[in-house]
Design a protein around this motif. Structure first.
Motif, PDB file in Angstrom:
ATOM      1  N   GLU A   1       0.670  -1.129  -0.061  1.00 13.90           N
ATOM      2  CA  GLU A   1      -0.128   0.000  -0.015  1.00 13.90           C
ATOM      3  C   GLU A   1       0.811   1.288  -0.059  1.00 13.90           C
ATOM      4  O   GLU A   1       0.611   2.154  -0.807  1.00 13.90           O
ATOM      5  N   ALA A   2       2.009   1.204   0.766  1.00 17.44           N
ATOM      6  CA  ALA A   2       2.797   2.369   0.947  1.00 17.44           C
ATOM      7  C   ALA A   2       3.581   2.583  -0.292  1.00 17.44           C
ATOM      8  O   ALA A   2       4.060   3.877  -0.526  1.00 17.44           O
ATOM      9  N   ALA A   3       3.880   1.667  -1.200  1.00 13.65           N
ATOM     10  CA  ALA A   3       4.512   1.732  -2.283  1.00 13.65           C
ATOM     11  C   ALA A   3       3.667   2.121  -3.694  1.00 13.65           C
ATOM     12  O   ALA A   3       4.320   2.359  -4.570  1.00 13.65           O
ATOM     13  N   GLN A   4       2.320   2.272  -3.437  1.00 12.57           N
ATOM     14  CA  GLN A   4       1.415   2.336  -4.654  1.00 12.57           C
ATOM     15  C   GLN A   4       1.613   3.832  -5.048  1.00 12.57           C
ATOM     16  O   GLN A   4       1.935   4.706  -4.249  1.00 12.57           O
ATOM     17  N   LYS A   5       1.451   4.066  -6.445  1.00  5.92           N
ATOM     18  CA  LYS A   5       1.589   5.517  -6.941  1.00  5.92           C
ATOM     19  C   LYS A   5       0.295   6.210  -6.736  1.00  5.92           C
ATOM     20  O   LYS A   5      -0.870   5.660  -6.869  1.00  5.92           O
ATOM     21  N   ARG A   6       0.299   7.453  -6.238  1.00  6.71           N
ATOM     22  CA  ARG A   6      -0.820   8.161  -6.093  1.00  6.71           C
ATOM     23  C   ARG A   6      -0.665   9.451  -6.453  1.00  6.71           C
ATOM     24  O   ARG A   6       0.375  10.049  -6.836  1.00  6.71           O
ATOM     25  N   THR A   7      -1.753   9.923  -6.823  1.00  7.41           N
ATOM     26  CA  THR A   7      -1.930  11.428  -7.250  1.00  7.41           C
ATOM     27  C   THR A   7      -2.204  12.405  -6.296  1.00  7.41           C
ATOM     28  O   THR A   7      -3.428  11.878  -5.577  1.00  7.41           O
ATOM     29  N   VAL A   8      -1.707  13.352  -6.173  1.00 10.33           N
ATOM     30  CA  VAL A   8      -1.987  14.298  -5.010  1.00 10.33           C
ATOM     31  C   VAL A   8      -2.599  15.518  -5.490  1.00 10.33           C
ATOM     32  O   VAL A   8      -1.768  16.181  -6.632  1.00 10.33           O
ATOM     33  N   GLN A   9      -3.632  16.010  -5.144  1.00 10.47           N
ATOM     34  CA  GLN A   9      -4.155  17.332  -5.608  1.00 10.47           C
ATOM     35  C   GLN A   9      -3.728  18.477  -4.973  1.00 10.47           C
ATOM     36  O   GLN A   9      -3.470  18.409  -3.729  1.00 10.47           O
ATOM     37  N   VAL A  10      -3.391  19.474  -5.638  1.00  9.70           N
ATOM     38  CA  VAL A  10      -2.941  20.758  -5.080  1.00  9.70           C
ATOM     39  C   VAL A  10      -4.255  21.703  -4.811  1.00  9.70           C
ATOM     40  O   VAL A  10      -4.860  21.938  -5.715  1.00  9.70           O
ATOM     41  N   ARG A  11      -4.351  22.329  -3.831  1.00  9.04           N
ATOM     42  CA  ARG A  11      -5.397  22.933  -3.525  1.00  9.04           C
ATOM     43  C   ARG A  11      -4.961  24.422  -2.865  1.00  9.04           C
ATOM     44  O   ARG A  11      -3.872  24.415  -2.412  1.00  9.04           O
ATOM     45  N   THR A  12      -5.682  25.301  -3.355  1.00  5.53           N
ATOM     46  CA  THR A  12      -5.445  26.622  -2.982  1.00  5.53           C
ATOM     47  C   THR A  12      -6.462  27.198  -1.954  1.00  5.53           C
ATOM     48  O   THR A  12      -7.549  26.708  -1.739  1.00  5.53           O
TER      49      THR A  12
END
Length: 164
Positions: free
Chosen positions: A126-137
């Protein structure tokens, strides 16, 4: 005078080579390393081992401390009153051990055995899974949803800004 028997000569040579290089000695089975293919993708690792003539119940798989071990056995059946002139297929204990990086989860290994091929699937942890991180303002203390800009629209805005 003794008649020349090439099969006897080959068998004697094979036995001498086995004794010299650690093969079957004193009735003990030789340890053989089956051929393997290892592939990796986004989901994890896939290992495919050739174990022809091995029954699924004669396969042992152990996963512990970043090590994956596979052991199987194929026995040679000797029949009374029958002479073996040539035995070229491998018999004995097949064994392979692999060091698996910690980015894979050995607690979720799956094994399939089909037509003499053992396929092991080792998923990424789980820790090595590729993730998409959203940038919020943050606007006035509230977080807004990220804005998506079309590439053609952005280029048009740059051209307008340069003309002004």
């Amino acid at each position: 005078m003794m008649r020349f028997d090439p099969f006897r000569e080959i068998e004697e040579l094979t036995q001498r080579m086995d004794r010299a290089f650690g093969g079957a000695v004193n009735g003990q089975a030789a340890r053989l390393a089956p051929p393997i293919d290892v592939h990796e993708d986004e989901q994890g690792l896939e290992l495919a081992l050739d174990l022809p003539g091995v029954r699924p119940e004669d396969i042992q798989i152990e996963a512990e401390n970043n090590t994956l071990s596979v052991q199987a056995q194929r026995k040679y059946n000797r029949t009374e009153g029958r002479t073996a002139h040539r035995v070229e297929r491998a018999y004995g204990t097949f064994a392979r051990t692999f060091s698996v990086p910690s980015k894979y989860d050995l607690s979720k290994v799956e094994a399939d055995f089909d037509h003499g091929t053992l396929t092991l699937k080792v998923p990424r942890s789980e820790a090595a899974q590729k993730r998409t991180v959203q940038v919020r303002t943050s606007t006035g203390g509230q977080l807004s949803v990220p804005k998506t800009v079309d590439a053609e629209q952005a280029q048009g805005q740059q051209t307008q800004a340069q003309q002004a």
